[in-house]
Design an enzyme around this catalytic site. Structure first.
Site, PDB file in Angstrom:
ATOM      1  CG  ASP A 216      13.777  16.221 -17.364  1.00 35.00           C
ATOM      2  OD1 ASP A 216      14.232  16.077 -16.229  1.00 35.00           O
ATOM      3  OD2 ASP A 216      13.326  17.305 -17.781  1.00 35.00           O
ATOM      4  CD  GLU A 292      12.147  14.040 -13.083  1.00 35.02           C
ATOM      5  OE1 GLU A 292      12.503  14.763 -12.142  1.00 35.02           O
ATOM      6  OE2 GLU A 292      11.946  14.493 -14.221  1.00 35.02           O
TER       7      GLU A 292
HETATM    8  C1  BGC Z   1      15.043  17.680 -13.838  1.00 30.89           C
HETATM    9  C2  BGC Z   1      15.359  19.002 -13.251  1.00 30.89           C
HETATM   10  C3  BGC Z   1      14.919  20.055 -14.244  1.00 30.89           C
HETATM   11  C4  BGC Z   1      13.478  19.853 -14.681  1.00 30.89           C
HETATM   12  C5  BGC Z   1      13.174  20.605 -15.899  1.00 30.89           C
HETATM   13  C6  BGC Z   1      13.536  17.782 -13.831  1.00 30.89           C
HETATM   14  O1  BGC Z   1      12.807  16.854 -13.456  1.00 30.89           O
HETATM   15  O2  BGC Z   1      15.510  16.598 -13.102  1.00 30.89           O
HETATM   16  O3  BGC Z   1      16.691  19.157 -12.903  1.00 30.89           O
HETATM   17  O4  BGC Z   1      15.048  21.309 -13.656  1.00 30.89           O
HETATM   18  O5  BGC Z   1      13.203  18.533 -14.949  1.00 30.89           O
HETATM   19  O6  BGC Z   1      13.812  20.006 -16.990  1.00 30.89           O
END
Ligand code: BGC
Length: 555
Positions: A216, A292
């Site tokens: 993340d 991500e």
């Molecule tokens: C996740 C989100 C989240 C955020 C904070 C993101 O990139 O995919 O759903 O709200 O990170 O953790």
């Protein structure tokens, strides 16, 4: 055994051609009849997932959490929240998934923790400059009595990225950084304890047999520790835009502003992933991590080189308009970006943060036709695909009454942004009225309301409808694995003298043609139809392709 993968080994790994299904646990399936999705529900859903033909599941967070950001606010990264089950349930899930040939990827949230994490509680109870505060970003405020935030950084969810705390003696004190909600304090990755703890978390899940991680906010861990004001603090909060052509000048400028900036995509972040990769390699060559990181294609390879991680989400595809020329640009840039390091590209059409693809592409029958057609483009491309739960059912976003909204984005933006709830509604499994088989508790108040009119969208209804989106996905996932051209054939665009058509070749004998026109076209290539997302006609004059339709041909 070498701990590095050669190019050809890398291209033979399971994740290089995987179909990964994203499970949003609270909305996938309820296994204990309390009205909320859970790990037992995932176990119950495994036969369905195996019949869909996926190679892996990625589970969004199921860790203990106050659920201020639907579990992305983690208070213990090495446990299961009782609302989702137990560690035994998780172990059983891994075992049963593996028995069915389905791998398991878990979400790792390294940028921040929940404000109820013991470290943050300790930090609040400790003085400025203490070891406990150094695990986070605590700073004195500006202004005469420190009443203004330390700088102008903004939260991605809206508002300032800083919140002031009351010191243990009850007076106003320092400020802490949170790129997301104020209940999600950012960790300080310059701190050795933070690094060691994350390695412990990876080890913990690897020991339980997981096959990979989704990382993340992978671009955000390292910060400029001089905390400079940003020239464009807004640029950051608006970097995730689903209405912007990713090949446009505006999109390029926004992302260029983030590259190696004070907050994002800093070069130091790769040092962290080198440590992670070394640890993962010690568990063998078939563990993977997908990051991500919304970075421009030219910065993507940094995250997936042979000593950093394995895959990066190709986010331009997540926002790509239904336009043959733009799709072509996005695809070629994405393939090129990772090919320099021999990493497989990835294609996602939706996830829990985005509008559902049907809605994004026009909603209703039009959006559905385009979403089905885009799926047949994605599934035929080289690399891996990520399918967000419900995408295979052709679901669109649900209109959520404001009073039922849950997303912190809605609250922090004071209702300016609706947030992400519309794509997070519990899945329809069977029956003709809510809760559509999602839970056995028929009087359950679901965390987000399901709409009326989902009777024909359920898994049960689509299962027996040969024309359903579910059966289109089953067919395409099976073919992309079994057909040698689709599974491993060389990829090349085909030049067509029509800007509304996208065409490419896989191997010697598969041709993919997407017709983005709102009208029928003569197919520029002939062959046997392997699969079509919409109407086609085979007549004396050859093949005709319906509006917003993709075909796979065997030539
Ligand atoms: C996740 C989100 C989240 C955020 C904070 C993101 O990139 O995919 O759903 O709200 O990170 O953790």
């Amino acid at each position: 055994m070498s701990d590095r993968l050669t190019d050809s080994e890398q291209s033979q790994t399971w994740w290089s051609r995987a179909a990964v299904y994203q499970i949003y646990p609270r909305s996938f399936r309820d296994g204990n009849a309390d009205g909320l999705g859970d790990l037992r529900g995932v176990i119950e859903g495994l036969p369905y997932l195996a019949s869909l033909g996926v190679d892996a599941v990625w589970l969004s967070p199921f860790y203990p959490s106050p659920q201020k950001d639907a579990g992305y606010d983690v208070s213990d990264p090495r446990a299961v929240d009782p609302m989702f089950g137990t560690l035994n349930d998780f172990a059983e899930l891994v075992e049963q998934a593996h028995e069915r040939g389905v791998r398991v990827i878990v979400d790792i949230v390294p940028n921040h923790v929940s404000a109820s994490h013991p470290w943050f509680v300790e930090a609040l109870n400790s003085p400025a400059d203490s070891q406990a505060r150094r695990r986070f970003h605590f700073l004195d405020g500006r202004g005469e009595s420190g009443e203004q935030p330390p700088n102008n950084w903004e939260s991605i969810f809206g508002g300032s990225a800083w919140t002031r705390v009351k010191e243990p003696n009850g007076s106003w004190g320092q400020w802490y950084l949170h790129l997301f909600d104020s209940t999600q304090p950012d960790l300080n990755w310059d701190n050795e304890e933070v690094r060691v703890d994350a390695l412990n978390t990876l080890r913990f899940w690897l020991e339980l047999g997981v096959d990979g991680f989704r990382v993340d906010v992978a671009l955000g861990l390292a910060k400029d520790m001089t905390y400079p004001d940003l020239i464009d603090p807004i640029g950051m909060s608006q970097s995730l835009r689903f209405d912007l052509d990713p090949t446009s000048e505006e999109a390029a400028q926004r992302r260029a502003g983030l590259a190696n900036s004070a907050l994002f995509d800093r070069d130091e972040v790769q040092d962290i992933y080198r440590e992670w990769r070394a640890l993962m390699n010690s568990y063998g060559n078939d563990k993977m991590a997908v990051v991500e990181a919304w970075v421009p294609p030219e910065r993507a390879s940094r995250y997936v080189s042979e000593d950093t991680l394995h895959q990066i989400f190709g986010f331009d595809f997540l926002v790509v308009p239904w336009d043959a020329q733009v799709m072509r640009d996005v695809i070629s840039r994405a393939v090129e970006a990772v090919s320099v390091v021999s990493a497989p590209p990835t294609w996602a059409m939706s996830n829990h943060d985005s509008p559902r693809v049907v809605t994004r592409l026009g909603d209703g029958d039009l959006g559905l036709a385009r979403a089905r057609a885009l799926a047949l483009v994605a599934h035929a491309l080289p690399g891996s695909i990520y399918v967000y739960q419900g995408e295979e059912l052709g679901l669109s976003d649900v209109e959520i009454p404001d009073s039922a909204r849950q997303d912190p984005v809605w609250f922090r933006s004071s209702g300016q942004q609706k947030g992400r709830d519309g794509g997070r509604v519990p899945l329809p499994w069977s029956g003709s009225v809510p809760p559509y088989g999602f839970t056995d508790r028929t009087d359950a108040q679901l965390w987000l309301p399901q709409p009326d009119g989902w009777a024909s969208a359920t898994i049960e209804a689509q299962d027996i409808d040969p024309m359903s989106t579910l059966n289109l996905y089953r067919a395409s996932l099976a073919l992309r694995k079994s057909h040698p051209g689709l599974a491993s054939g060389e990829f090349a665009f085909i030049e067509i003298d029509d800007p509304g058509l996208l065409a490419f070749q896989r191997g010697a004998d598969v041709v993919v043609i997407a017709n983005t026109h709102p009208h029928w076209v003569e197919s520029p290539r002939s062959g046997m139809v392997l699969l079509a997302s919409g109407p086609i006609e085979v007549g004396d004059n050859g093949l005709r392709i319906g509006p917003d339709t993709t075909v796979w041909l065997q030539t």
